[in-house]
Write an enzyme that holds these catalytic residues in place. Structure first.
Site, short mmCIF file in Angstrom:
data_model
loop_
_atom_site.label_atom_id
_atom_site.label_comp_id
_atom_site.label_asym_id
_atom_site.label_seq_id
_atom_site.Cartn_x
_atom_site.Cartn_y
_atom_site.Cartn_z
N ASN A 121 7.00 6.60 -4.24
CA ASN A 121 8.25 6.32 -3.62
C ASN A 121 8.91 5.26 -4.20
OD1 ASN A 121 7.30 7.76 -1.26
ND2 ASN A 121 6.23 6.04 -0.25
N ARG B 220 4.62 12.44 -0.76
CA ARG B 220 3.94 12.30 -1.83
C ARG B 220 2.49 13.09 -2.14
NH1 ARG B 220 2.98 6.38 -2.80
NH2 ARG B 220 2.61 6.55 -0.24
#
Length: 93
Positions: A38, A20
């Protein structure tokens, strides 16, 4: 150059490997807006929008991601643009 938006589902070893944060840095460096988060199933979901060439470049780079990632596949779909000003990391969904 037209503005495009893509919804991405990124599958493989993509959680716990800085994916990320890598996504945020890479998208911002390409001048893209959007978000990444996520998913509870172990995948990473992203929305990317911007110049068509930059979005295509992002998707190409995302197939590798950060060094510890192992991307199995990316499912990409065209979506409508959103009013976003930057690229951000969102909470797990």
């Amino acid at each position: 150059m037209p503005i495009v938006a893509r919804h991405l589902m990124i599958l493989g070893r993509v959680q716990g490997v800085f994916y990320r944060n890598w996504t945020v840095d890479t998208a911002r460096s390409l001048g893209l807006a959007g978000w990444v988060r996520n998913r509870m199933d172990g995948s990473v979901e992203a929305f990317v929008q911007g110049n068509a060439d930059a979005v295509a470049r992002f998707i190409t780079l995302a197939q590798d991601g950060p060094p510890a990632a192992k991307v199995a596949r990316i499912d990409a779909s065209d979506v409508a643009e959103e009013a976003l000003g930057s690229f951000e990391k969102r909470p797990t969904a």
